[in-house]
Design an enzyme around this catalytic site. Structure first.
Site, PDB file in Angstrom:
ATOM      1  N   TYR A  90     -43.919 -29.990  72.506  1.00 27.78           N
ATOM      2  CA  TYR A  90     -42.646 -30.360  73.130  1.00 27.78           C
ATOM      3  C   TYR A  90     -42.172 -31.710  72.575  1.00 27.78           C
ATOM      4  O   TYR A  90     -41.026 -31.855  72.146  1.00 27.78           O
ATOM      5  CB  TYR A  90     -42.799 -30.449  74.658  1.00 27.78           C
ATOM      6  CG  TYR A  90     -41.688 -31.226  75.334  1.00 27.78           C
ATOM      7  CD1 TYR A  90     -40.421 -30.684  75.477  1.00 27.78           C
ATOM      8  CD2 TYR A  90     -41.902 -32.529  75.804  1.00 27.78           C
ATOM      9  CE1 TYR A  90     -39.395 -31.409  76.083  1.00 27.78           C
ATOM     10  CE2 TYR A  90     -40.882 -33.254  76.411  1.00 27.78           C
ATOM     11  CZ  TYR A  90     -39.633 -32.694  76.542  1.00 27.78           C
ATOM     12  OH  TYR A  90     -38.621 -33.414  77.130  1.00 27.78           O
ATOM     13  N   LYS A 112     -38.781 -33.117  70.089  1.00 31.81           N
ATOM     14  CA  LYS A 112     -37.870 -34.256  70.312  1.00 31.81           C
ATOM     15  C   LYS A 112     -37.857 -35.156  69.067  1.00 31.81           C
ATOM     16  O   LYS A 112     -36.804 -35.594  68.614  1.00 31.81           O
ATOM     17  CB  LYS A 112     -38.299 -35.067  71.537  1.00 31.81           C
ATOM     18  CG  LYS A 112     -38.164 -34.323  72.852  1.00 31.81           C
ATOM     19  CD  LYS A 112     -36.722 -33.991  73.168  1.00 31.81           C
ATOM     20  CE  LYS A 112     -36.560 -33.186  74.428  1.00 31.81           C
ATOM     21  NZ  LYS A 112     -35.249 -32.541  74.543  1.00 31.81           N
ATOM     22  N   SER A 154     -36.616 -38.203  74.675  1.00 29.59           N
ATOM     23  CA  SER A 154     -37.525 -38.501  75.781  1.00 29.59           C
ATOM     24  C   SER A 154     -38.418 -39.678  75.435  1.00 29.59           C
ATOM     25  O   SER A 154     -38.754 -39.904  74.265  1.00 29.59           O
ATOM     26  CB  SER A 154     -38.381 -37.261  76.031  1.00 29.59           C
ATOM     27  OG  SER A 154     -39.507 -37.578  76.811  1.00 29.59           O
TER      28      SER A 154
HETATM   29  P1  NAD Z   1     -33.744 -28.041  82.680  1.00 28.96           P
HETATM   30  O1  NAD Z   1     -34.750 -27.033  82.249  1.00 28.96           O
HETATM   31  O2  NAD Z   1     -33.428 -28.155  84.123  1.00 28.96           O
HETATM   32  O3  NAD Z   1     -32.380 -27.827  81.861  1.00 28.96           O
HETATM   33  C1  NAD Z   1     -32.354 -27.316  80.556  1.00 28.96           C
HETATM   34  C2  NAD Z   1     -31.324 -26.202  80.523  1.00 28.96           C
HETATM   35  O4  NAD Z   1     -31.249 -25.656  79.199  1.00 28.96           O
HETATM   36  C3  NAD Z   1     -31.671 -25.037  81.455  1.00 28.96           C
HETATM   37  O5  NAD Z   1     -30.543 -24.773  82.268  1.00 28.96           O
HETATM   38  C4  NAD Z   1     -31.983 -23.878  80.527  1.00 28.96           C
HETATM   39  O6  NAD Z   1     -31.630 -22.639  81.080  1.00 28.96           O
HETATM   40  C5  NAD Z   1     -31.143 -24.249  79.299  1.00 28.96           C
HETATM   41  N1  NAD Z   1     -31.633 -23.708  78.024  1.00 28.96           N
HETATM   42  C6  NAD Z   1     -32.882 -23.798  77.498  1.00 28.96           C
HETATM   43  N2  NAD Z   1     -32.924 -23.210  76.295  1.00 28.96           N
HETATM   44  C7  NAD Z   1     -31.672 -22.750  76.038  1.00 28.96           C
HETATM   45  C8  NAD Z   1     -31.082 -22.049  74.941  1.00 28.96           C
HETATM   46  N3  NAD Z   1     -31.787 -21.682  73.869  1.00 28.96           N
HETATM   47  N4  NAD Z   1     -29.773 -21.736  75.014  1.00 28.96           N
HETATM   48  C9  NAD Z   1     -29.030 -22.076  76.090  1.00 28.96           C
HETATM   49  N5  NAD Z   1     -29.540 -22.743  77.155  1.00 28.96           N
HETATM   50  C10 NAD Z   1     -30.842 -23.060  77.125  1.00 28.96           C
HETATM   51  O7  NAD Z   1     -34.235 -29.451  82.107  1.00 28.96           O
HETATM   52  P2  NAD Z   1     -33.708 -30.922  82.417  1.00 28.96           P
HETATM   53  O8  NAD Z   1     -34.757 -31.636  83.178  1.00 28.96           O
HETATM   54  O9  NAD Z   1     -32.324 -30.882  82.937  1.00 28.96           O
HETATM   55  O10 NAD Z   1     -33.739 -31.530  80.946  1.00 28.96           O
HETATM   56  C11 NAD Z   1     -32.593 -31.527  80.110  1.00 28.96           C
HETATM   57  C12 NAD Z   1     -32.975 -32.094  78.745  1.00 28.96           C
HETATM   58  O11 NAD Z   1     -33.509 -33.401  78.916  1.00 28.96           O
HETATM   59  C13 NAD Z   1     -34.073 -31.292  78.025  1.00 28.96           C
HETATM   60  O12 NAD Z   1     -33.769 -31.284  76.653  1.00 28.96           O
HETATM   61  C14 NAD Z   1     -35.322 -32.093  78.288  1.00 28.96           C
HETATM   62  O13 NAD Z   1     -36.279 -31.915  77.275  1.00 28.96           O
HETATM   63  C15 NAD Z   1     -34.779 -33.516  78.296  1.00 28.96           C
HETATM   64  N6  NAD Z   1     -35.627 -34.444  79.056  1.00 28.96           N
HETATM   65  C16 NAD Z   1     -35.910 -34.158  80.372  1.00 28.96           C
HETATM   66  C17 NAD Z   1     -36.728 -35.016  81.080  1.00 28.96           C
HETATM   67  C18 NAD Z   1     -37.086 -34.726  82.525  1.00 28.96           C
HETATM   68  O14 NAD Z   1     -37.992 -35.357  83.047  1.00 28.96           O
HETATM   69  N7  NAD Z   1     -36.424 -33.827  83.214  1.00 28.96           N
HETATM   70  C19 NAD Z   1     -37.251 -36.166  80.468  1.00 28.96           C
HETATM   71  C20 NAD Z   1     -36.923 -36.429  79.138  1.00 28.96           C
HETATM   72  C21 NAD Z   1     -36.101 -35.542  78.445  1.00 28.96           C
HETATM   73  C1  UD1 Z   2     -44.054 -35.654  81.461  1.00 28.20           C
HETATM   74  C2  UD1 Z   2     -44.380 -35.274  80.054  1.00 28.20           C
HETATM   75  C3  UD1 Z   2     -43.321 -35.842  79.125  1.00 28.20           C
HETATM   76  C4  UD1 Z   2     -41.953 -35.319  79.530  1.00 28.20           C
HETATM   77  C5  UD1 Z   2     -41.703 -35.642  80.994  1.00 28.20           C
HETATM   78  C6  UD1 Z   2     -40.433 -35.001  81.480  1.00 28.20           C
HETATM   79  C7  UD1 Z   2     -46.828 -34.987  79.910  1.00 28.20           C
HETATM   80  C8  UD1 Z   2     -48.086 -35.519  79.326  1.00 28.20           C
HETATM   81  N1  UD1 Z   2     -45.715 -35.742  79.706  1.00 28.20           N
HETATM   82  O1  UD1 Z   2     -43.995 -37.069  81.552  1.00 28.20           O
HETATM   83  O2  UD1 Z   2     -43.589 -35.454  77.796  1.00 28.20           O
HETATM   84  O3  UD1 Z   2     -40.930 -35.899  78.741  1.00 28.20           O
HETATM   85  O4  UD1 Z   2     -42.778 -35.160  81.809  1.00 28.20           O
HETATM   86  O5  UD1 Z   2     -40.535 -33.616  81.490  1.00 28.20           O
HETATM   87  O6  UD1 Z   2     -46.790 -33.934  80.525  1.00 28.20           O
HETATM   88  N2  UD1 Z   2     -48.895 -36.765  88.063  1.00 28.20           N
HETATM   89  C9  UD1 Z   2     -49.879 -36.503  88.998  1.00 28.20           C
HETATM   90  N3  UD1 Z   2     -49.902 -35.255  89.569  1.00 28.20           N
HETATM   91  C10 UD1 Z   2     -49.003 -34.272  89.254  1.00 28.20           C
HETATM   92  C11 UD1 Z   2     -47.999 -34.570  88.292  1.00 28.20           C
HETATM   93  C12 UD1 Z   2     -47.986 -35.826  87.718  1.00 28.20           C
HETATM   94  O7  UD1 Z   2     -50.711 -37.349  89.300  1.00 28.20           O
HETATM   95  O8  UD1 Z   2     -49.091 -33.156  89.787  1.00 28.20           O
HETATM   96  C13 UD1 Z   2     -48.848 -38.119  87.473  1.00 28.20           C
HETATM   97  C14 UD1 Z   2     -49.005 -38.130  85.962  1.00 28.20           C
HETATM   98  O9  UD1 Z   2     -50.364 -38.199  85.590  1.00 28.20           O
HETATM   99  C15 UD1 Z   2     -48.201 -39.368  85.581  1.00 28.20           C
HETATM  100  C16 UD1 Z   2     -47.100 -39.432  86.640  1.00 28.20           C
HETATM  101  O10 UD1 Z   2     -47.564 -38.644  87.732  1.00 28.20           O
HETATM  102  O11 UD1 Z   2     -48.993 -40.531  85.709  1.00 28.20           O
HETATM  103  C17 UD1 Z   2     -45.776 -38.864  86.161  1.00 28.20           C
HETATM  104  O12 UD1 Z   2     -46.007 -37.552  85.640  1.00 28.20           O
HETATM  105  P1  UD1 Z   2     -44.814 -36.570  85.221  1.00 28.20           P
HETATM  106  O13 UD1 Z   2     -43.821 -36.499  86.313  1.00 28.20           O
HETATM  107  O14 UD1 Z   2     -45.431 -35.288  84.759  1.00 28.20           O
HETATM  108  O15 UD1 Z   2     -44.118 -37.325  84.022  1.00 28.20           O
HETATM  109  P2  UD1 Z   2     -44.735 -37.877  82.646  1.00 28.20           P
HETATM  110  O16 UD1 Z   2     -46.171 -37.612  82.528  1.00 28.20           O
HETATM  111  O17 UD1 Z   2     -44.309 -39.287  82.506  1.00 28.20           O
END
Ligand code: NAD
Ligand code: UD1
Length: 349
Positions: free
Chosen positions: A154, A158, A130
């Site tokens: 969290y 990573k 991330s």
């Molecule tokens: P998500 O929660 O929708 O998907 C994660 C999946 O992993 C879920 O289906 C959950 O049930 C499964 N899971 C969790 N722990 C598990 C375990 N121990 N065994 C088996 N399954 C398990 O999340 P997402 O948004 O699809 O994110 C996927 C990956 O990308 C995550 O590792 C997350 O940290 C990373 N990531 C997401 C974002 C974002 O904004 N969505 C940003 C950066 C990184």
């Molecule tokens: C967040 C996490 C980051 C994670 C990512 C994906 C934090 C500090 N960071 O990123 O570690 O990898 O999500 O899961 O939580 N915002 C609002 N109101 C809201 C929600 C968000 O104003 O209700 C603003 C935030 O302040 C930010 C922007 O929207 O400026 C994006 O926020 P968000 O979607 O939570 O993503 P990140 O903060 O970039």
């Protein structure tokens, strides 16, 4: 050429479900391991529907990654060409209150997976890292060479997993590992059949916005309007989830090259958008007025974060195709067709 088998951990989740669809359409077989803690079987069912003739190339195993005997069994029965590892918990706030839950799930899950992969000679991995590992960077765009910092448990999971991956490659050069640092994935598949369906209170901007638009929440709280940005609100690099999914296919192709080692790539668009710009694009796409409540900064938030995309463009031959209006259109299409996510269909299966 034989069909490649890809193990997708967390494949029922938001990014995972979009990625397995792109994998199937590109001719791969996808085997999903997911404990369904934060996802639904309905997502898998819908991916099958969207995949048409490729639907039989997808299977789901409801297994927790930390269950080593079950994982062993799976690797003993199927030869995997590579693993895409999404499974993990991702709520930053929750990780601050329950650090052991995050270290246990994300670290033990990953270590167990890596051990089983090594034991079965499967040494190709794509991992979901991330942009959170850049902390609050001194400048933007963020290049992969920037110093790394985590501001919460969290983010530390990573960082630790990235380090674990570098260590195992140094210990055994047969490993080929790609660490993908996602910026802010948003939007949904253009069909509106799959999308993000967070359980409980949404932490991220777009799921929250979408719940306000469908009337589930009264207003969006804007975290901080005194940043040094275009309108005072935080700036992020929003990226369409289908572009992100395609980035994984590009990473799999890269793993087929010799001498790739352990490499890291940013996946973003390289463009920054403020919270208010995002709200206005979403209002345009949905035709709904979003009520706003201005509040203080959220602890741990960076001011401006966006990616340098040069390395991914040059080495993965991948570039995001969709813009903010596409992301909002598809997010709204998913939201209006599924105002309560997969929930209504869940009770039916
Ligand atoms: P998500 O929660 O929708 O998907 C994660 C999946 O992993 C879920 O289906 C959950 O049930 C499964 N899971 C969790 N722990 C598990 C375990 N121990 N065994 C088996 N399954 C398990 O999340 P997402 O948004 O699809 O994110 C996927 C990956 O990308 C995550 O590792 C997350 O940290 C990373 N990531 C997401 C974002 C974002 O904004 N969505 C940003 C950066 C990184
Ligand atoms: C967040 C996490 C980051 C994670 C990512 C994906 C934090 C500090 N960071 O990123 O570690 O990898 O999500 O899961 O939580 N915002 C609002 N109101 C809201 C929600 C968000 O104003 O209700 C603003 C935030 O302040 C930010 C922007 O929207 O400026 C994006 O926020 P968000 O979607 O939570 O993503 P990140 O903060 O970039």
């Amino acid at each position: 050429m034989a069909t490649k088998n890809i193990l997708v951990t967390g494949g029922a989740g938001y990014i995972g479900s979009h990625t397995i669809l792109q994998l199937l359409l590109a001719g791969f077989k996808a085997v999903v391991v997911d404990n369904l803690d934060n996802s639904s079987k309905v997502a898998i069912q819908r991916v099958k529907e969207l995949a048409g003739e490729y639907r039989s190339n997808l299977s789901l195993h409801q297994v927790d990654l930390r269950d080593k005997p079950k994982l062993e069994q799976l690797f003993a029965s199927i030869r995997f060409d590579a693993v895409i590892h999404f499974a993990g918990l991702k709520a930053v706030g929750e990780s601050v209150h329950k650090p052991l839950l995050y270290y246990n799930n994300n670290l033990i899950g990953t270590i167990t997976l890596l051990e089983v992969m090594a034991a079965h000679g499967c040494k190709k991995l794509v991992f979901s890292s991330s942009a959170t590992v850049y902390g609050w960077p001194k400048e933007v765009p963020c290049t992969e060479k920037f110093p790394l910092a985590a501001t919460n448990p969290y983010g530390r999971t990573k960082l630790f997993i990235e380090e674990i991956c570098r260590d195992i490659f140094h210990s055994d050069s047969e490993w080929k590992i790609i660490l993908l640092r996602y910026f802010n994935p948003v939007g949904a598949h253009p069909s509106g059949q799959i999308g993000e369906d967070p359980r409980g209170f949404p932490n991220n901007l777009m799921p929250f916005l979408q719940q306000v638009a469908v009337g589930r929440r009264p207003a969006l709280t804007v975290f901080g309007n005194d940043y040094n940005t275009v309108d005072g609100t935080g700036v992020r690099d929003y990226l369409h989830v289908v572009d992100l999914a395609d980035g994984h296919i590009a990473a799999l192709s890269k793993l087929d090259e010799t001498n790739i080692g352990c490499e890291v790539y940013n996946l973003g668009t390289g463009k920054g958008t403020s919270v208010l710009e995002m709200v206005s694009a979403f209002e345009k796409a949905s035709g709904k007025k979003i009520s706003l409540v201005m509040a203080g900064r959220r602890p741990g938030d960076a001011e401006i974060l966006y990616a340098s995309t040069e390395k991914a463009e040059r080495e993965l031959h991948w570039k995001a195709r969709y813009g903010i209006d596409d992301m909002c259109r598809d997010q709204w299409n998913w939201a209006r067709k599924n105002p309560y996510g997969y929930e209504s269909q869940e009770s039916a299966i």
